[in-house]
Design a protein around this motif. Structure first.
Motif, PDB file in Angstrom:
ATOM      1  N   HIS A  26       0.772  -1.108   0.122  1.00  0.00           N
ATOM      2  CA  HIS A  26       0.114   0.116  -0.014  1.00  0.00           C
ATOM      3  C   HIS A  26       0.782   0.987   0.183  1.00  0.00           C
ATOM      4  O   HIS A  26       1.969   1.289   0.676  1.00  0.00           O
ATOM      5  N   ARG A  28       1.076   5.759  -0.232  1.00  0.00           N
ATOM      6  CA  ARG A  28       0.256   7.204  -0.224  1.00  0.00           C
ATOM      7  C   ARG A  28       1.175   8.248  -0.567  1.00  0.00           C
ATOM      8  O   ARG A  28       2.330   8.183  -0.486  1.00  0.00           O
ATOM      9  N   GLN A  35      -3.375   3.490  -0.578  1.00  0.00           N
ATOM     10  CA  GLN A  35      -3.965   2.903  -1.899  1.00  0.00           C
ATOM     11  C   GLN A  35      -3.305   1.530  -2.018  1.00  0.00           C
ATOM     12  O   GLN A  35      -2.012   1.546  -2.083  1.00  0.00           O
ATOM     13  N   ASN A  36      -4.090   0.493  -2.540  1.00  0.00           N
ATOM     14  CA  ASN A  36      -3.719  -0.704  -2.584  1.00  0.00           C
ATOM     15  C   ASN A  36      -3.053  -0.686  -3.976  1.00  0.00           C
ATOM     16  O   ASN A  36      -3.534  -0.383  -5.066  1.00  0.00           O
ATOM     17  N   MET A  42      -0.747   4.668  -9.706  1.00  0.00           N
ATOM     18  CA  MET A  42      -1.156   5.489  -8.709  1.00  0.00           C
ATOM     19  C   MET A  42      -0.949   6.940  -9.230  1.00  0.00           C
ATOM     20  O   MET A  42       0.180   7.151  -9.702  1.00  0.00           O
TER      21      MET A  42
END
Length: 319
Positions: A26, A28, A35-36, A42
């Motif tokens: 994960h 961020r 977020q997975n 991303m």
């Protein structure tokens, strides 16, 4: 019949194991939501800033963090790794024509980025790891095109290879880096007035004496601009662009904190509006112009007394 039941249970167990390990990473941005990364992509929206360095300008106004959360598969000693893929940095269109690169853990790598450079290791205890990987633009020692980044534009795509110690095949994750703000900078070591701030002080002003036109107003300041490059023998035409907010009452002058006032820039008697430019020259690595800043008022107004301020930027480039 018993064998068939056993096989169904075994398949179910394997599917459960894969489901537990699938969401292992994960990430961020700037402390936001996790977020997975199994989706592989991303979007990173960042407040862009440019930090000057040794021969380069860092685009480092963001922080990407990743973790391998406990309980999502694997054992206590397992890890996930991120490495550069081949050509790991794909610059956005706004940076085409400029030499870009990645700084990874203090190592500066010009594009194309080598493959299998270690970026991060994430242990299974959920520890938060910062990806010390940032884009940069190399500076040049001659005038060049300045970079004008607009909010929403893609700066580049960082493509990484994800591996692990739990015998799952490697896959790819990518971070699409977008600008959250408009921003401009010059990746050249050529300077205007040696990069020193230009202070235009009109001192005490009689508001009633001001005119609405930069060419007619009597309140003016002449400021010498001196252009220079660090290497000898540079002869080239250049552009000087005025970047700043337009006044609400006259789009050809700069806005000030007093909305009834504005400042116009004149070069050789012609007004240079915000977001426009004039051309000049550098001979043997030096050049210059005397420009005039003219204080104007909104037509029909009598600006209130008190201090006022404003700001703008002059950028050297090439036609």
């Amino acid at each position: 019949m018993k064998i068939e039941v056993f096989m169904k249970c075994l398949v179910g167990f394997l599917l459960l194991l894969l489901a537990n390990t699938a969401s292992a990473i994960h990430c961020r941005v700037n402390g936001g939501a996790w977020q997975n990364m199994d989706y592989g992509i991303m979007d990173v929206y960042v407040a862009v800033r440019a930090t000057p360095g040794d021969g380069r300008v860092m685009l480092d106004g963001y922080r990407i963090e990743c973790k391998y959360p406990p309980g999502v598969g694997g054992g206590a000693q397992d890890k996930y790794f991120l490495w550069t893929e081949q050509n790991a940095l794909s610059p956005g269109g706004v940076l085409f024509g400029h030499q870009t690169g990645l700084r990874i853990a203090g190592l500066h790598l010009d594009s194309p980025i080598p493959e299998n450079i270690h970026v991060a290791t994430m242990p299974s205890d959920g520890r938060i790891i910062t990806l010390d990987a940032y884009m940069y633009v190399n500076t040049t020692r001659v005038p060049g095109k300045y970079i004008n980044i607009r909010a929403g534009e893609r700066l580049g795509v960082l493509m990484l290879k994800r591996t692990n110690t739990i015998q799952l095949p490697w896959d790819s994750v990518s971070f699409w880096i977008h600008a959250n703000n408009s921003f401009y900078f010059q990746p050249s070591t050529c300077t205007i007035n040696n990069n020193a701030p230009i202070d235009v002080d009109f001192e005490q002003v009689d508001a009633s004496s001001l005119e609405a036109s930069p060419g007619a107003t009597p309140v003016r300041k002449v400021i010498p601009l001196r252009y220079s490059c660090p290497d000898f023998g540079i002869n080239t035409p250049i552009t000087i662009t005025l970047k700043g907010q337009r006044s609400s009452f006259n789009s050809s002058v700069l806005a000030l904190s007093n909305s009834d006032l504005g400042v116009g820039l004149l070069r050789n008697g012609s007004v240079v509006s915000p977001e426009s430019l004039y051309t000049s020259n550098i001979y043997n690595s030096a050049g210059g112009d005397d420009v005039t800043f003219a204080l104007v008022r909104r037509p029909g107004s009598l600006p209130v007394a008190g201090p006022f301020s404003g700001s703008a930027t002059l950028i050297m480039g090439v036609p």
